[in-house]
Design a protein around this motif. Structure first.
Motif, mmCIF file in Angstrom:
data_model
loop_
_atom_site.group_PDB
_atom_site.id
_atom_site.type_symbol
_atom_site.label_atom_id
_atom_site.label_comp_id
_atom_site.label_asym_id
_atom_site.label_seq_id
_atom_site.Cartn_x
_atom_site.Cartn_y
_atom_site.Cartn_z
ATOM 1 N N ARG A 1 -90.969 -89.609 -18.118
ATOM 2 C CA ARG A 1 -90.334 -88.359 -18.189
ATOM 3 C C ARG A 1 -89.472 -87.913 -17.086
ATOM 4 O O ARG A 1 -88.372 -87.392 -17.297
ATOM 5 C CB ARG A 1 -91.465 -87.258 -18.333
ATOM 6 N N ASP A 2 -90.039 -88.066 -15.576
ATOM 7 C CA ASP A 2 -89.216 -87.634 -14.510
ATOM 8 C C ASP A 2 -87.904 -88.513 -14.447
ATOM 9 O O ASP A 2 -86.966 -87.611 -14.048
ATOM 10 C CB ASP A 2 -89.974 -88.255 -13.408
ATOM 11 N N ILE A 3 -87.883 -89.690 -15.092
ATOM 12 C CA ILE A 3 -86.577 -90.732 -14.591
ATOM 13 C C ILE A 3 -85.668 -90.649 -15.691
ATOM 14 O O ILE A 3 -84.482 -90.985 -15.842
ATOM 15 C CB ILE A 3 -87.015 -91.856 -14.243
ATOM 16 N N GLY A 4 -86.198 -90.360 -16.993
ATOM 17 C CA GLY A 4 -85.290 -90.308 -18.146
ATOM 18 C C GLY A 4 -85.352 -91.790 -18.826
ATOM 19 O O GLY A 4 -84.387 -92.179 -19.489
ATOM 20 N N THR A 5 -86.274 -92.589 -18.535
ATOM 21 C CA THR A 5 -86.226 -94.106 -19.242
ATOM 22 C C THR A 5 -86.954 -94.157 -20.371
ATOM 23 O O THR A 5 -87.963 -93.332 -20.834
ATOM 24 C CB THR A 5 -87.286 -94.924 -17.939
ATOM 25 N N VAL A 6 -86.651 -95.052 -21.304
ATOM 26 C CA VAL A 6 -86.871 -95.103 -22.823
ATOM 27 C C VAL A 6 -87.615 -96.524 -22.814
ATOM 28 O O VAL A 6 -87.197 -97.722 -22.136
ATOM 29 C CB VAL A 6 -86.164 -94.615 -23.817
ATOM 30 N N VAL A 7 -88.458 -96.978 -23.751
ATOM 31 C CA VAL A 7 -88.742 -98.172 -24.214
ATOM 32 C C VAL A 7 -88.230 -98.489 -25.629
ATOM 33 O O VAL A 7 -88.203 -97.512 -26.354
ATOM 34 C CB VAL A 7 -90.338 -98.204 -24.435
ATOM 35 N N SER A 8 -87.646 -99.674 -25.602
ATOM 36 C CA SER A 8 -87.038 -100.195 -26.973
ATOM 37 C C SER A 8 -87.527 -101.557 -27.164
ATOM 38 O O SER A 8 -88.319 -101.960 -26.398
ATOM 39 C CB SER A 8 -85.361 -99.965 -26.782
ATOM 40 N N GLY A 9 -87.012 -102.231 -28.033
ATOM 41 C CA GLY A 9 -87.200 -103.453 -28.339
ATOM 42 C C GLY A 9 -88.547 -103.574 -29.329
ATOM 43 O O GLY A 9 -88.881 -102.606 -30.029
ATOM 44 N N SER A 10 -89.138 -104.825 -28.978
ATOM 45 C CA SER A 10 -90.499 -105.010 -29.669
ATOM 46 C C SER A 10 -91.640 -104.009 -29.575
ATOM 47 O O SER A 10 -92.428 -103.694 -30.443
ATOM 48 C CB SER A 10 -90.896 -106.400 -29.723
ATOM 49 N N ALA A 11 -91.664 -103.488 -28.280
ATOM 50 C CA ALA A 11 -92.711 -102.512 -28.029
ATOM 51 C C ALA A 11 -92.517 -101.376 -28.786
ATOM 52 O O ALA A 11 -93.653 -100.695 -29.221
ATOM 53 C CB ALA A 11 -92.902 -102.431 -26.492
ATOM 54 N N ALA A 12 -91.344 -100.768 -28.729
ATOM 55 C CA ALA A 12 -91.291 -99.667 -29.520
ATOM 56 C C ALA A 12 -91.463 -99.883 -31.332
ATOM 57 O O ALA A 12 -91.873 -99.018 -31.958
ATOM 58 C CB ALA A 12 -89.726 -99.007 -29.183
ATOM 59 N N LEU A 13 -90.823 -100.854 -31.519
ATOM 60 C CA LEU A 13 -91.099 -101.276 -32.963
ATOM 61 C C LEU A 13 -92.585 -101.356 -33.157
ATOM 62 O O LEU A 13 -92.943 -100.880 -34.477
ATOM 63 C CB LEU A 13 -90.090 -102.509 -33.359
ATOM 64 N N SER A 14 -93.256 -102.164 -32.532
ATOM 65 C CA SER A 14 -94.441 -102.306 -33.117
ATOM 66 C C SER A 14 -95.339 -100.846 -33.008
ATOM 67 O O SER A 14 -96.338 -100.536 -33.869
ATOM 68 C CB SER A 14 -95.356 -103.243 -32.174
ATOM 69 N N TRP A 15 -94.685 -99.917 -32.122
ATOM 70 C CA TRP A 15 -95.736 -98.600 -32.158
ATOM 71 C C TRP A 15 -95.016 -97.766 -33.223
ATOM 72 O O TRP A 15 -95.918 -97.085 -34.130
ATOM 73 C CB TRP A 15 -95.457 -97.614 -30.918
ATOM 74 N N LEU A 16 -93.783 -97.940 -33.641
ATOM 75 C CA LEU A 16 -93.134 -96.976 -34.858
ATOM 76 C C LEU A 16 -93.524 -97.642 -36.133
ATOM 77 O O LEU A 16 -93.700 -96.918 -37.365
ATOM 78 C CB LEU A 16 -91.754 -97.060 -34.820
ATOM 79 N N ASP A 17 -93.788 -98.812 -36.294
ATOM 80 C CA ASP A 17 -94.210 -99.332 -37.723
ATOM 81 C C ASP A 17 -95.601 -99.753 -37.644
ATOM 82 O O ASP A 17 -95.971 -100.893 -37.266
ATOM 83 C CB ASP A 17 -93.378 -100.877 -37.935
ATOM 84 N N ARG A 18 -96.208 -99.119 -37.761
ATOM 85 C CA ARG A 18 -97.760 -99.081 -37.672
ATOM 86 C C ARG A 18 -98.676 -99.906 -38.844
ATOM 87 O O ARG A 18 -99.523 -100.270 -38.628
ATOM 88 C CB ARG A 18 -98.528 -97.523 -37.732
#
Length: 173
Positions: A35-52
């Motif tokens: 939040r402080d830095i404006g960093t995001v997660v993408s790739g397989s970690a984001a996909l595994s959370w989004l596709d439950r």
């Protein structure tokens, strides 16, 4: 209704914390850093959370950091995971952008390991952490999760487990 929206927001926030707990001793610290830095997660970690509904787990955690905040995020990551160790540090050259178009949005990459988990931190060539995502080779992984929101570039495809990929730059014969 407003109450329903709030319930959904709380549920999504709690599930993101739970997802990150597999990667971090204290997920709230990494969320605060994101939040402080404006960093995001993408790739397989984001996909595994989004596709439950999928029975897949992420093989690595890919962070994308704004150009000017890269070192700050690396420092915060190390403070969140004190036993993390550097595996590889490399600069991405312009010639690599031509050879591997999916790297065109990044200029530096650090790979870390901690307790059998791999963490990759990419430095965007831009002040936007999202810029590199536009160069990905597949619509399936054109997603991100930030500290407070998420984005799916192709929701109709991704949420139906469909996507398209490209193996070469447009304009190549």
């Amino acid at each position: 209704s407003h109450t329903c929206n709030e319930v959904v927001k709380v549920e999504l926030r709690l599930s993101w914390v739970k997802h990150l707990r597999a990667w971090f001793d204290n997920p709230r610290h990494i969320i605060a850093a994101m939040r402080d830095i404006g960093t995001v997660v993408s790739g397989s970690a984001a996909l595994s959370w989004l596709d439950r509904c999928a029975n897949r787990s992420a093989n690595d955690m890919d962070f994308y950091s704004p150009y000017d905040m890269f070192e700050v995020f690396v420092t915060r990551l190390r403070s969140c995971q004190p036993d993390i160790r550097l595996l590889r540090h490399r600069y991405v050259t312009v010639s690599e952008h031509d050879q591997y178009p999916e790297n065109a949005g990044i200029c530096e990459r650090l790979s870390f390991e901690c307790r059998g988990k791999r963490y990759d931190i990419m430095r965007s060539v831009s002040v936007s952490a999202l810029y590199p995502i536009t160069f990905f080779h597949s619509t399936i992984v054109m997603n991100y999760v930030s500290a407070d929101c998420f984005g799916i570039a192709y929701p109709n495809l991704t949420l139906h487990r469909r996507g398209s990929t490209h193996s070469r730059k447009l304009g190549d014969s």
